[in-house]
Design a protein around this motif. Structure first.
Motif, PDB file in Angstrom:
ATOM      1  N   SER A   1       0.211   2.323 -43.636  1.00 26.87           N
ATOM      2  CA  SER A   1      -1.203   1.948 -43.737  1.00 26.87           C
ATOM      3  C   SER A   1      -1.753   2.008 -45.152  1.00 26.87           C
ATOM      4  CB  SER A   1      -2.041   2.881 -42.847  1.00 26.87           C
ATOM      5  OG  SER A   1      -1.614   2.821 -41.498  1.00 26.87           O
ATOM      6  N   GLY A   2      -0.965   2.470 -46.102  1.00 31.08           N
ATOM      7  CA  GLY A   2      -1.474   2.629 -47.460  1.00 31.08           C
ATOM      8  C   GLY A   2      -1.437   1.341 -48.256  1.00 31.08           C
ATOM      9  N   TYR A   3      -2.052   1.383 -49.430  1.00 33.20           N
ATOM     10  CA  TYR A   3      -2.013   0.266 -50.368  1.00 33.20           C
ATOM     11  C   TYR A   3      -0.705   0.367 -51.146  1.00 33.20           C
ATOM     12  CZ  TYR A   3      -6.954  -0.394 -49.290  1.00 33.20           C
ATOM     13  OH  TYR A   3      -8.143  -0.623 -48.653  1.00 33.20           O
TER      14      TYR A   3
ATOM     15  N   ASN B   1       2.512   7.287 -49.366  1.00 35.57           N
ATOM     16  CA  ASN B   1       2.388   5.841 -49.536  1.00 35.57           C
ATOM     17  C   ASN B   1       3.779   5.237 -49.548  1.00 35.57           C
ATOM     18  OD1 ASN B   1       1.860   3.163 -50.691  1.00 35.57           O
ATOM     19  ND2 ASN B   1      -0.167   3.967 -51.185  1.00 35.57           N
TER      20      ASN B   1
ATOM     21  N   PRO C   1      -3.381   7.956 -45.969  1.00 36.77           N
ATOM     22  CA  PRO C   1      -4.336   6.843 -45.937  1.00 36.77           C
ATOM     23  C   PRO C   1      -4.778   6.489 -44.513  1.00 36.77           C
ATOM     24  CG  PRO C   1      -2.126   5.996 -46.181  1.00 36.77           C
ATOM     25  CD  PRO C   1      -2.001   7.503 -46.198  1.00 36.77           C
TER      26      PRO C   1
ATOM     27  N   ASP D   1     -12.555   3.166 -44.751  1.00 38.74           N
ATOM     28  CA  ASP D   1     -11.270   3.353 -45.429  1.00 38.74           C
ATOM     29  C   ASP D   1     -11.351   4.429 -46.513  1.00 38.74           C
ATOM     30  OD1 ASP D   1      -8.594   2.856 -45.744  1.00 38.74           O
ATOM     31  OD2 ASP D   1      -8.868   1.162 -47.101  1.00 38.74           O
TER      32      ASP D   1
ATOM     33  N   GLY E   1      -7.834   5.872 -47.210  1.00 38.65           N
ATOM     34  CA  GLY E   1      -6.959   4.852 -47.788  1.00 38.65           C
ATOM     35  C   GLY E   1      -7.285   4.586 -49.253  1.00 38.65           C
TER      36      GLY E   1
END
Length: 406
Positions: free
Chosen positions: A297-299, A291, A234, A241, A244
């Motif tokens: 930095s990922g969701y 992730n 991401p 983005d 991401g």
């Protein structure tokens, strides 16, 4: 606990050249069939920007020796290798098995896998589209998945048990916009907001940066659907983005695939079959999922949705003392994810994260699990230089191992 070399040798001797039990030993093998299966995922970093992995393996590849040593030590029954370059003739896979895995490395015992599977991935395959928005249609960023040549960062499955490739469901060509809750990248700082890609490009974009595979394997504890992928990191994008959001939706795809209580006619595989995974199928979601549940930095909600899905098992995250030591020696600022559960070391910029997962379905009992990350006091620590990821392994059993599965 790891299997002893003697146990591995007995298993290897019980297999004929094609992986089938020898006729005179088949009854003994059946009577002593194990009731547990060790499953692992490992990002090996065995890729080459110039497409020369085959040549490097042929002439002696030190990193491949270290990767093989880790596999020989942990001895998984079913193993997913991420970032193993794909070639149509499977020369790289054959060389790695024959010259590295089946030859003892650094004092370890050889290991033989009777079955393997690999297939095309999106990485490095030209799309003919301006995916990264730089006004050009060229280079690795405009491939269906980032890569310098077709097959880079591929996926390879090795198994002691039969892989049912005839029943493979591949979603390599699944279009991103068909995901019901797709997160479309938007132009940064635009007012009013407008899409990053024009409509023609957006309608053609593939969701999977490599591929999404549902590959059945028939094990002593029944049929297991291996749900395999390697979502894009991401990062390495801009304010839009793109990566991401793609990572978020690549993970979200598996959540939909597990929602068997919904018809989901939009969910069509490359073979033309529709619908999600059947409700009574046992499965394992696995791979370098890029992730972390708490950091990075990922969701994080995307990976949490898989870890907490009603169909997945609840168990303590695999751990290692080496991950904890690495965080301490690197003076990393403590994050929300415990250092003992980290699975990758990305240096001072990104630090250590938990990004590699083996997530079994709720029908399984997790007997043991771990991350192969030796401390600096252990001689095996030198093997870690081969890749920035660590192998994650899980030992599984089921209450009724004799029952048939879909």
């Amino acid at each position: 606990m790891f299997r002893s070399p003697l146990c591995a040798l007995l298993i290897a001797l019980s297999m004929a050249a094609d992986g089938a039990p020898l006729a005179e030993e088949s009854m003994t093998v059946a009577a002593e069939a194990p009731t547990t299966v060790r499953v692992a995922t490992f990002n090996t970093s065995l890729n080459d920007d110039r497409g020369q992995l085959i040549e490097r393996l042929r002439h002696g590849h030190n990193e491949a020796r270290r990767v093989a040593a880790v596999i020989q030590r942990v001895r998984p029954d079913v193993l997913l290798l991420n970032e193993f370059d794909f070639d149509q003739e499977q020369q790289a896979a054959e060389l790695f098995q024959r010259r590295y895995l089946e030859v003892g490395q650094f004092g370890e015992q050889p290991i033989h896998y009777a079955y393997r599977f690999t297939d095309e991935v999106n990485t490095g395959v030209a799309s003919g589209l301006d995916i990264n928005g730089d006004g050009k249609v060229e280079g690795p960023n405009d491939a269906w998945g980032f890569g310098f040549h077709p097959g880079q960062f591929g996926m390879l499955v090795l198994s002691r048990y039969p892989l049912d490739s005839a029943q493979l469901r591949s979603f390599r060509k699944f279009l991103w916009h068909r995901l019901p809750d797709a997160h479309r990248p938007m132009q940064p700082d635009s007012d009013p907001p407008r899409p990053f890609h024009d409509e023609r490009t957006w309608r053609q974009l593939r969701l999977s940066s490599k591929s999404h595979w549902d590959l059945p394997v028939d094990t002593p504890v029944g049929r297991i659907h291996l749900l395999l992928s390697h979502p894009t990191p991401p990062v390495f994008d801009g304010k839009e983005d793109l990566n991401g959001l793609r990572n978020r939706d690549e993970l979200g795809f598996w959540r939909h695939y597990l929602d068997s209580d919904q018809a989901q006619p939009w969910l069509v595989d490359d073979q033309g079959r529709r619908g999600p995974l059947s409700a009574d199928a046992r499965f394992i979601v696995m791979g370098d999922l890029n992730n972390d549940p708490g950091d990075g930095s990922g969701y994080s909600a995307a990976i949490e949705a898989l870890l907490q899905h009603p169909r997945t098992a609840r168990f303590d995250a695999p751990q290692s003392l080496g991950g904890e030591e690495s965080a301490r020696l690197s003076r990393l600022k403590p994050g929300d994810t415990p250092a003992r559960t980290h699975t990758a070391s990305f240096g001072s910029l990104a630090g250590n994260l938990r990004v590699d997962f083996v997530i079994p379905s709720a029908e399984f009992t997790v007997l043991n699990a771990g991350v192969f990350w030796p401390t600096t006091a252990e001689p095996e620590h030198q093997w870690l230089s081969a890749t920035d990821h660590r192998m994650v392994w899980v030992d599984l059993s089921v209450k009724d191992a004799s029952s048939e599965e879909n």
